[in-house]
Design a protein around this motif. Structure first.
Motif, PDB file in Angstrom:
ATOM      1  N   GLY A  11      11.398   7.465  -2.731  1.00  0.00           N
ATOM      2  CA  GLY A  11       9.950   7.530  -2.623  1.00  0.00           C
ATOM      3  C   GLY A  11       9.245   6.421  -3.378  1.00  0.00           C
ATOM      4  O   GLY A  11       8.023   6.406  -3.484  1.00  0.00           O
ATOM      5  N   ASP A  12      10.023   5.449  -3.928  1.00  0.00           N
ATOM      6  CA  ASP A  12       9.408   4.332  -4.640  1.00  0.00           C
ATOM      7  C   ASP A  12       8.592   3.459  -3.685  1.00  0.00           C
ATOM      8  O   ASP A  12       7.610   2.839  -4.098  1.00  0.00           O
ATOM      9  CB  ASP A  12      10.482   3.470  -5.318  1.00  0.00           C
ATOM     10  CG  ASP A  12      11.229   4.220  -6.410  1.00  0.00           C
ATOM     11  OD1 ASP A  12      10.722   5.283  -6.849  1.00  0.00           O
ATOM     12  OD2 ASP A  12      12.306   3.764  -6.825  1.00  0.00           O
ATOM     13  N   LEU A  13       9.036   3.390  -2.441  1.00  0.00           N
ATOM     14  CA  LEU A  13       8.303   2.678  -1.399  1.00  0.00           C
ATOM     15  C   LEU A  13       7.753   3.737  -0.447  1.00  0.00           C
ATOM     16  O   LEU A  13       8.471   4.238   0.413  1.00  0.00           O
ATOM     17  CB  LEU A  13       9.219   1.701  -0.655  1.00  0.00           C
ATOM     18  CG  LEU A  13       9.859   0.593  -1.502  1.00  0.00           C
ATOM     19  CD1 LEU A  13      10.805  -0.251  -0.659  1.00  0.00           C
ATOM     20  CD2 LEU A  13       8.789  -0.279  -2.142  1.00  0.00           C
ATOM     21  N   PRO A  14       6.500   4.132  -0.598  1.00  0.00           N
ATOM     22  CA  PRO A  14       5.952   5.254   0.176  1.00  0.00           C
ATOM     23  C   PRO A  14       5.707   4.913   1.644  1.00  0.00           C
ATOM     24  O   PRO A  14       5.585   3.733   2.005  1.00  0.00           O
ATOM     25  CB  PRO A  14       4.631   5.553  -0.537  1.00  0.00           C
ATOM     26  CG  PRO A  14       4.239   4.253  -1.163  1.00  0.00           C
ATOM     27  CD  PRO A  14       5.526   3.588  -1.557  1.00  0.00           C
ATOM     28  N   PRO A  15       5.640   5.929   2.495  1.00  0.00           N
ATOM     29  CA  PRO A  15       5.368   5.713   3.920  1.00  0.00           C
ATOM     30  C   PRO A  15       4.073   4.939   4.114  1.00  0.00           C
ATOM     31  O   PRO A  15       3.064   5.203   3.464  1.00  0.00           O
ATOM     32  CB  PRO A  15       5.251   7.140   4.475  1.00  0.00           C
ATOM     33  CG  PRO A  15       6.050   7.963   3.533  1.00  0.00           C
ATOM     34  CD  PRO A  15       5.846   7.358   2.183  1.00  0.00           C
ATOM     35  N   GLY A  16       4.129   3.975   5.023  1.00  0.00           N
ATOM     36  CA  GLY A  16       2.949   3.173   5.333  1.00  0.00           C
ATOM     37  C   GLY A  16       2.824   1.919   4.497  1.00  0.00           C
ATOM     38  O   GLY A  16       1.986   1.058   4.790  1.00  0.00           O
ATOM     39  N   LEU A  17       3.624   1.784   3.442  1.00  0.00           N
ATOM     40  CA  LEU A  17       3.530   0.616   2.568  1.00  0.00           C
ATOM     41  C   LEU A  17       3.962  -0.642   3.316  1.00  0.00           C
ATOM     42  O   LEU A  17       5.009  -0.680   3.942  1.00  0.00           O
ATOM     43  CB  LEU A  17       4.413   0.804   1.332  1.00  0.00           C
ATOM     44  CG  LEU A  17       4.414  -0.375   0.341  1.00  0.00           C
ATOM     45  CD1 LEU A  17       3.081  -0.453  -0.388  1.00  0.00           C
ATOM     46  CD2 LEU A  17       5.553  -0.236  -0.654  1.00  0.00           C
ATOM     47  N   ARG A  18       3.131  -1.678   3.236  1.00  0.00           N
ATOM     48  CA  ARG A  18       3.466  -2.958   3.862  1.00  0.00           C
ATOM     49  C   ARG A  18       4.540  -3.652   3.040  1.00  0.00           C
ATOM     50  O   ARG A  18       4.468  -3.704   1.814  1.00  0.00           O
ATOM     51  CB  ARG A  18       2.214  -3.835   3.948  1.00  0.00           C
ATOM     52  CG  ARG A  18       2.433  -5.141   4.708  1.00  0.00           C
ATOM     53  CD  ARG A  18       1.110  -5.796   5.057  1.00  0.00           C
ATOM     54  NE  ARG A  18       1.332  -7.119   5.614  1.00  0.00           N
ATOM     55  CZ  ARG A  18       1.042  -8.262   5.007  1.00  0.00           C
ATOM     56  NH1 ARG A  18       0.466  -8.244   3.805  1.00  0.00           N
ATOM     57  NH2 ARG A  18       1.268  -9.429   5.576  1.00  0.00           N
ATOM     58  N   LEU A  19       5.556  -4.157   3.723  1.00  0.00           N
ATOM     59  CA  LEU A  19       6.668  -4.828   3.065  1.00  0.00           C
ATOM     60  C   LEU A  19       6.514  -6.336   3.266  1.00  0.00           C
ATOM     61  O   LEU A  19       6.757  -6.852   4.362  1.00  0.00           O
ATOM     62  CB  LEU A  19       7.992  -4.336   3.645  1.00  0.00           C
ATOM     63  CG  LEU A  19       8.248  -2.825   3.488  1.00  0.00           C
ATOM     64  CD1 LEU A  19       9.487  -2.399   4.265  1.00  0.00           C
ATOM     65  CD2 LEU A  19       8.383  -2.458   2.014  1.00  0.00           C
ATOM     66  N   VAL A  20       6.080  -7.007   2.235  1.00  0.00           N
ATOM     67  CA  VAL A  20       5.824  -8.445   2.296  1.00  0.00           C
ATOM     68  C   VAL A  20       7.111  -9.196   1.957  1.00  0.00           C
ATOM     69  O   VAL A  20       7.686  -9.008   0.879  1.00  0.00           O
ATOM     70  CB  VAL A  20       4.701  -8.839   1.313  1.00  0.00           C
ATOM     71  CG1 VAL A  20       4.419 -10.341   1.402  1.00  0.00           C
ATOM     72  CG2 VAL A  20       3.437  -8.032   1.606  1.00  0.00           C
ATOM     73  N   GLU A  21       7.560 -10.034   2.877  1.00  0.00           N
ATOM     74  CA  GLU A  21       8.845 -10.713   2.695  1.00  0.00           C
ATOM     75  C   GLU A  21       8.888 -11.525   1.400  1.00  0.00           C
ATOM     76  O   GLU A  21       9.885 -11.501   0.678  1.00  0.00           O
ATOM     77  CB  GLU A  21       9.125 -11.615   3.898  1.00  0.00           C
ATOM     78  CG  GLU A  21       9.450 -10.839   5.170  1.00  0.00           C
ATOM     79  CD  GLU A  21       9.808 -11.758   6.325  1.00  0.00           C
ATOM     80  OE1 GLU A  21       9.841 -12.991   6.112  1.00  0.00           O
ATOM     81  OE2 GLU A  21      10.067 -11.253   7.431  1.00  0.00           O
ATOM     82  N   ALA A  22       7.818 -12.253   1.101  1.00  0.00           N
ATOM     83  CA  ALA A  22       7.807 -13.094  -0.102  1.00  0.00           C
ATOM     84  C   ALA A  22       7.977 -12.242  -1.360  1.00  0.00           C
ATOM     85  O   ALA A  22       8.684 -12.631  -2.299  1.00  0.00           O
ATOM     86  CB  ALA A  22       6.506 -13.892  -0.176  1.00  0.00           C
ATOM     87  N   ASP A  23       7.335 -11.072  -1.374  1.00  0.00           N
ATOM     88  CA  ASP A  23       7.469 -10.183  -2.531  1.00  0.00           C
ATOM     89  C   ASP A  23       8.889  -9.641  -2.646  1.00  0.00           C
ATOM     90  O   ASP A  23       9.456  -9.528  -3.745  1.00  0.00           O
ATOM     91  CB  ASP A  23       6.482  -9.023  -2.430  1.00  0.00           C
ATOM     92  CG  ASP A  23       5.030  -9.477  -2.541  1.00  0.00           C
ATOM     93  OD1 ASP A  23       4.799 -10.601  -3.032  1.00  0.00           O
ATOM     94  OD2 ASP A  23       4.138  -8.703  -2.141  1.00  0.00           O
ATOM     95  N   LEU A  24       9.480  -9.297  -1.497  1.00  0.00           N
ATOM     96  CA  LEU A  24      10.836  -8.739  -1.503  1.00  0.00           C
ATOM     97  C   LEU A  24      11.868  -9.776  -1.938  1.00  0.00           C
ATOM     98  O   LEU A  24      12.865  -9.433  -2.581  1.00  0.00           O
ATOM     99  CB  LEU A  24      11.183  -8.195  -0.111  1.00  0.00           C
ATOM    100  CG  LEU A  24      10.339  -7.005   0.363  1.00  0.00           C
ATOM    101  CD1 LEU A  24      10.735  -6.610   1.774  1.00  0.00           C
ATOM    102  CD2 LEU A  24      10.494  -5.825  -0.585  1.00  0.00           C
ATOM    103  N   VAL A  25      11.613 -11.043  -1.589  1.00  0.00           N
ATOM    104  CA  VAL A  25      12.509 -12.112  -2.048  1.00  0.00           C
ATOM    105  C   VAL A  25      12.563 -12.130  -3.568  1.00  0.00           C
ATOM    106  O   VAL A  25      13.641 -12.227  -4.177  1.00  0.00           O
ATOM    107  CB  VAL A  25      12.037 -13.478  -1.508  1.00  0.00           C
ATOM    108  CG1 VAL A  25      12.744 -14.617  -2.236  1.00  0.00           C
ATOM    109  CG2 VAL A  25      12.294 -13.579  -0.006  1.00  0.00           C
ATOM    110  N   GLN A  26      11.398 -12.005  -4.203  1.00  0.00           N
ATOM    111  CA  GLN A  26      11.337 -12.007  -5.663  1.00  0.00           C
ATOM    112  C   GLN A  26      11.964 -10.748  -6.249  1.00  0.00           C
ATOM    113  O   GLN A  26      12.716 -10.796  -7.232  1.00  0.00           O
ATOM    114  CB  GLN A  26       9.873 -12.121  -6.118  1.00  0.00           C
ATOM    115  CG  GLN A  26       9.209 -13.444  -5.775  1.00  0.00           C
ATOM    116  CD  GLN A  26       9.851 -14.622  -6.497  1.00  0.00           C
ATOM    117  OE1 GLN A  26      10.211 -14.520  -7.671  1.00  0.00           O
ATOM    118  NE2 GLN A  26      10.021 -15.729  -5.794  1.00  0.00           N
ATOM    119  N   GLN A  27      11.662  -9.591  -5.660  1.00  0.00           N
ATOM    120  CA  GLN A  27      12.140  -8.316  -6.196  1.00  0.00           C
ATOM    121  C   GLN A  27      13.651  -8.157  -6.052  1.00  0.00           C
ATOM    122  O   GLN A  27      14.316  -7.616  -6.948  1.00  0.00           O
ATOM    123  CB  GLN A  27      11.426  -7.168  -5.482  1.00  0.00           C
ATOM    124  CG  GLN A  27       9.942  -7.085  -5.771  1.00  0.00           C
ATOM    125  CD  GLN A  27       9.231  -6.109  -4.848  1.00  0.00           C
ATOM    126  OE1 GLN A  27       9.868  -5.291  -4.187  1.00  0.00           O
ATOM    127  NE2 GLN A  27       7.914  -6.197  -4.783  1.00  0.00           N
TER     128      GLN A  27
END
Length: 216
Positions: free
Chosen positions: A19-35
């Protein structure tokens, strides 16, 4: 050693399941690269994998987001999950060791303490962990993998159920019977307990509380 995109997919899948990433949350590729510490290409491959698992969806002109699961779909997912969980319960009862039975009982005690303390957030996490423990005891990799993919889609609905007054005690009684049946090495009883629990979950999902704070 797994490929970077598989590592990224596992990380995202776990975050959605918790549940850390809740339903409907936009997943931004640039942010995910960093995370996640992987390349943009690996992130895209990971997102493709989660789209195939119906955990993520791509929205035209808006990118990817965690998929929102309706109550009706949550019921259908639970209906699919129920026979798999029944199989895992049966196998667990057939294969449980004394040490594993003790571990299940200890976990159940922790769950009982969480309900007594009114800690519904912790209790919700402990339920997921209990199903994971049963799957470990069952030693049935295919069923466990399928359940894991279904489970990740239900986190929001399970959290909402745990907030309903009286619901945690109902589920605790059901799961107590499940653990007892597995510990007693009674496959028929364990299978029946798993089916009864998930039928109860389905009934709760389709039930609308009569009033805020009213009985569930």
């Amino acid at each position: 050693m797994s490929a970077p995109h598989e590592h990224a997919a596992r990380g995202l899948r776990a975050a959605i399941s918790r549940g850390d990433l809740p339903p409907g949350l936009r997943l931004v590729e640039a942010d995910l690269v960093q995370q996640l510490g992987v390349s943009r290409g690996s992130v895209r491959l990971a997102l493709d994998a989660l789209v195939a698992e119906r955990l993520v969806e791509r929205v035209p002109h808006r990118g990817a987001r965690v998929r929102v699961v309706s109550t009706a779909e949550a019921v259908e997912i639970t209906e699919c999950r129920m026979p798999l969980e029944a199989l895992l319960a049966r196998k667990a009862a057939e294969r449980v060791t004394d040490a594993e039975a003790d571990r299940l009982s200890a976990h159940l005690e922790t769950m009982t303490g969480a309900v007594a303390a009114g800690d519904v957030l912790k209790y919700g996490e402990l339920i997921q962990q209990l199903h994971g423990l049963v799957a470990e005891v069952a030693r049935h990799a295919v069923a466990a993998d399928l359940v894991g993919k279904l489970q990740a889609q239900l986190v929001r609905h399970q959290f909402q159920l745990s907030l309903r007054p009286g619901r945690p005690r109902v589920s605790l009684a059901e799961l107590t019977e499940l653990v007892a049946a597995i510990s007693d090495r009674d496959p028929d009883r364990a299978e029946a307990a798993a089916v009864a629990h998930f039928r109860s979950v389905i009934a709760a999902l389709t039930q609308t509380p009569t009033a805020p704070g009213g009985p569930a």
